[in-house]
Design a protein around this motif. Structure first.
Motif, PDB file in Angstrom:
ATOM      1  N   ASN A   1      14.227  -0.752  -2.085  1.00 31.48           N
ATOM      2  CA  ASN A   1      15.609  -1.216  -1.987  1.00 31.48           C
ATOM      3  C   ASN A   1      16.119  -1.120  -0.545  1.00 31.48           C
ATOM      4  O   ASN A   1      16.812  -2.021  -0.056  1.00 31.48           O
ATOM      5  CB  ASN A   1      16.498  -0.386  -2.912  1.00 31.48           C
ATOM      6  N   GLU A   2      15.765  -0.046   0.163  1.00 37.97           N
ATOM      7  CA  GLU A   2      16.214   0.096   1.549  1.00 37.97           C
ATOM      8  C   GLU A   2      15.520  -0.912   2.460  1.00 37.97           C
ATOM      9  O   GLU A   2      16.120  -1.390   3.425  1.00 37.97           O
ATOM     10  CB  GLU A   2      16.009   1.529   2.032  1.00 37.97           C
ATOM     11  N   TRP A   3      14.277  -1.228   2.179  1.00 39.20           N
ATOM     12  CA  TRP A   3      13.612  -2.288   2.937  1.00 39.20           C
ATOM     13  C   TRP A   3      14.352  -3.613   2.748  1.00 39.20           C
ATOM     14  O   TRP A   3      14.554  -4.365   3.703  1.00 39.20           O
ATOM     15  CB  TRP A   3      12.169  -2.437   2.471  1.00 39.20           C
ATOM     16  N   LEU A   4      14.756  -3.888   1.518  1.00 38.87           N
ATOM     17  CA  LEU A   4      15.479  -5.128   1.233  1.00 38.87           C
ATOM     18  C   LEU A   4      16.835  -5.140   1.933  1.00 38.87           C
ATOM     19  O   LEU A   4      17.222  -6.143   2.546  1.00 38.87           O
ATOM     20  CB  LEU A   4      15.657  -5.287  -0.283  1.00 38.87           C
TER      21      LEU A   4
ATOM     22  N   VAL B   1      11.271   2.875  -5.825  1.00 40.85           N
ATOM     23  CA  VAL B   1      12.354   1.900  -6.010  1.00 40.85           C
ATOM     24  C   VAL B   1      13.385   2.039  -4.897  1.00 40.85           C
ATOM     25  O   VAL B   1      13.845   1.042  -4.328  1.00 40.85           O
ATOM     26  CB  VAL B   1      13.012   2.082  -7.392  1.00 40.85           C
ATOM     27  N   ARG B   2      13.745   3.270  -4.575  1.00 40.40           N
ATOM     28  CA  ARG B   2      14.731   3.483  -3.510  1.00 40.40           C
ATOM     29  C   ARG B   2      14.201   2.991  -2.162  1.00 40.40           C
ATOM     30  O   ARG B   2      14.941   2.419  -1.361  1.00 40.40           O
ATOM     31  CB  ARG B   2      15.098   4.969  -3.430  1.00 40.40           C
ATOM     32  N   THR B   3      12.926   3.245  -1.891  1.00 43.55           N
ATOM     33  CA  THR B   3      12.335   2.799  -0.629  1.00 43.55           C
ATOM     34  C   THR B   3      12.315   1.275  -0.548  1.00 43.55           C
ATOM     35  O   THR B   3      12.702   0.685   0.477  1.00 43.55           O
ATOM     36  CB  THR B   3      10.911   3.352  -0.483  1.00 43.55           C
TER      37      THR B   3
ATOM     38  N   TYR C   1       0.834  -1.204   0.000  1.00 43.04           N
ATOM     39  CA  TYR C   1       0.000   0.000   0.000  1.00 43.04           C
ATOM     40  C   TYR C   1       0.870   1.256   0.000  1.00 43.04           C
ATOM     41  O   TYR C   1       0.626   2.194  -0.764  1.00 43.04           O
ATOM     42  CB  TYR C   1      -0.932   0.001   1.214  1.00 43.04           C
ATOM     43  N   HIS C   2       1.883   1.282   0.869  1.00 47.65           N
ATOM     44  CA  HIS C   2       2.730   2.467   0.947  1.00 47.65           C
ATOM     45  C   HIS C   2       3.470   2.711  -0.372  1.00 47.65           C
ATOM     46  O   HIS C   2       3.602   3.862  -0.805  1.00 47.65           O
ATOM     47  CB  HIS C   2       3.725   2.329   2.093  1.00 47.65           C
ATOM     48  N   LEU C   3       3.943   1.657  -0.996  1.00 47.73           N
ATOM     49  CA  LEU C   3       4.646   1.832  -2.275  1.00 47.73           C
ATOM     50  C   LEU C   3       3.709   2.396  -3.339  1.00 47.73           C
ATOM     51  O   LEU C   3       4.107   3.237  -4.148  1.00 47.73           O
ATOM     52  CB  LEU C   3       5.247   0.507  -2.745  1.00 47.73           C
ATOM     53  N   MET C   4       2.468   1.945  -3.341  1.00 48.13           N
ATOM     54  CA  MET C   4       1.510   2.463  -4.317  1.00 48.13           C
ATOM     55  C   MET C   4       1.113   3.898  -3.998  1.00 48.13           C
ATOM     56  O   MET C   4       0.893   4.706  -4.897  1.00 48.13           O
ATOM     57  CB  MET C   4       0.269   1.565  -4.360  1.00 48.13           C
ATOM     58  N   ALA C   5       0.995   4.214  -2.697  1.00 49.77           N
ATOM     59  CA  ALA C   5       0.532   5.539  -2.305  1.00 49.77           C
ATOM     60  C   ALA C   5       1.603   6.609  -2.444  1.00 49.77           C
ATOM     61  O   ALA C   5       1.279   7.786  -2.624  1.00 49.77           O
ATOM     62  CB  ALA C   5       0.022   5.504  -0.853  1.00 49.77           C
ATOM     63  N   MET C   6       2.877   6.236  -2.370  1.00 45.48           N
ATOM     64  CA  MET C   6       3.951   7.220  -2.493  1.00 45.48           C
ATOM     65  C   MET C   6       4.033   7.738  -3.925  1.00 45.48           C
ATOM     66  O   MET C   6       4.071   6.940  -4.865  1.00 45.48           O
ATOM     67  CB  MET C   6       5.287   6.611  -2.097  1.00 45.48           C
TER      68      MET C   6
END
Length: 433
Positions: free
Chosen positions: A396-399, A392-394, A382-387
């Motif tokens: 990547n940092e989660w990974l 991609v950077r976000t 949800y957060h990735l879609m809402a941003m």
């Protein structure tokens, strides 16, 4: 000349109003966005900034990069002349400026809610913007470092005690992420092996997440208690001191960490515009128009928007409503220029997500309750879609956080004096807002 649409504030309401107008105006209107910063702040991920999962820039979306058709004016609006149809503002160099408008959207957002509790404004720290999140990350790290350096057990216990006031969306996430972060810091320090890290979450309500579905509340409560967080309902702070707090049940807690997540109130700027307000929010009709001023609109936390799904009430101050109100205001403005149809704002929530750190979350997409890892997947998706940027950077940092672990250095770049509670907000915090 092209008509000018001025939008005050680039939070969820203002940013999405500008984005929608870029598509609907198609070069037929000049869109001007006035904001104290040059970015849109994705507030829901601030707890991950405060605990070292994400770097601060990941939750800031450049207005110039994502809205190139918009003219950005960096400044704080502090005046409105309805007769002359102008706004007044001050830029970062404290120079005065003025802008005329044909249509005006007031989306100034909100700031921390203050309560008349002795000592809170002086000793508590809010959680509404980048400076507060960076300060909190450094503060948590420093507290554990200081505890490791002292041999005084009383002092060590106080340094390792963290009090969060407000068990709403923000406070619950801060406590859930914070306890994991301080336990990580503790594991790296053998001298603290037997030290208790104490987290307390207080709220006058009878449960955590009182504004959300009871099933989300139960999930969050269970996760917090399993991690050792003391969830204390029906309680708040009676007085804050430099070395601790006294609770409303007269219990005294020694701590250097009082984190204020009680809620938000409309930006005080709204009250100085000379328009009618309700509990600090501008009164608007169901079309998001300010009554008597068809060229002025207001939305988001700054506006008391009638809730057509609950007659007699106004919509709550949530990002979900702010974003959709911004889009509806933009469409109604476009309709006033002959594009599309003017409609009333009506929205039923599609569910909420609460990130509890680690592999835990609570979510109810389309009102289907989820917990644990499935909820975590839904929450991050949800957060990735809402941003509106940095996806991609976000991701990547989660990974990297999952694979490599977290960096826990203290940067010390935001002094406590620069994030006083009374001025803390996503758009108005000094020194660089």
């Amino acid at each position: 000349m092209r008509p000018r649409i001025v939008i005050v504030g680039a939070g969820f309401a203002g940013y999405h109003a500008a984005k929608t107008l870029c598509r609907l105006a198609r070069g037929r209107a000049e869109i001007v966005l006035v904001n104290p910063t040059d970015y849109f702040l994705y507030v829901p991920l601030l707890p991950e900034v405060a605990t070292g999962i994400l770097e601060p820039r990941r939750v800031t979306v450049s207005i110039a990069d994502t809205l190139p058709e918009v003219r950005l004016v960096v400044g704080e609006v502090d005046g409105l002349d309805l007769d002359e149809r102008t706004i007044q503002y001050e830029d970062p160099l404290r120079r005065r400026g003025q802008l005329g408008y044909d249509r005006l959207v007031i989306a100034a957002g909100s700031v921390n809610k203050l309560l008349p509790i002795p000592g809170v404004a002086e000793h508590a720290h809010g959680f509404r913007g980048i400076p507060e999140a960076v300060f909190l990350r450094d503060h948590l790290t420093q507290q554990i470092e200081l505890a490791d350096a002292t041999d005084d057990q009383t002092e060590r216990d106080a340094l390792c005690t963290f009090v969060v006031v407000g068990a709403g969306y923000t406070g619950t996430e801060v406590a859930a992420h914070g306890v994991l972060y301080t336990e990580l810091l503790k594991k790296k320090r053998p001298r603290l092996r037997d030290q208790r890290i104490r987290w307390m979450l207080l709220d006058v309500a009878n449960r955590v997440l009182p504004e959300l579905d009871i099933r989300l509340s139960r999930t969050a409560d269970k996760v917090l208690r399993e991690r050792g967080v003391e969830v204390l309902t029906g309680l708040s702070v009676e007085e804050a001191m430099h070395d601790g707090v006294r609770l409303t049940d007269k219990t005294e807690v020694a701590t250097q960490s009082l984190i204020w997540c009680v809620g938000v109130r409309p930006d005080p700027m709204v009250g100085g515009l000379g328009l009618k307000t309700e509990k600090g929010r501008l009164i608007v009709d169901e079309y998001l128009n300010v009554p008597g001023h068809p060229d002025v609109y207001a939305c988001g936390d700054a506006a008391a928007v009638p809730d057509l799904t609950r007659p007699g009430e106004v919509t709550p101050m949530t990002a979900q409503h702010a974003e959709r109100q911004g889009r509806r205001a933009a469409r109604n403005i476009a309709a006033s220029f002959g594009t599309g149809e003017r409609k009333a704002y009506e929205h039923r929530d599609l569910g909420f997500v609460v990130d509890l750190g680690g592999t835990d979350a609570a979510a109810n997409p389309l009102h289907v309750p989820l917990a644990g890892f499935p909820a975590k997947v839904v929450t991050r998706g949800y957060h990735l879609m809402a941003m509106p940027g940095n996806r991609v950077r976000t991701a990547n940092e989660w990974l990297l956080d999952a694979v490599l672990g977290r960096q826990t250095t203290e940067l010390g770049i935001v002094p406590a004096d620069d994030v006083p509670l009374e001025t803390a907000s996503p758009e108005r915090t000094r020194p660089h807002r």
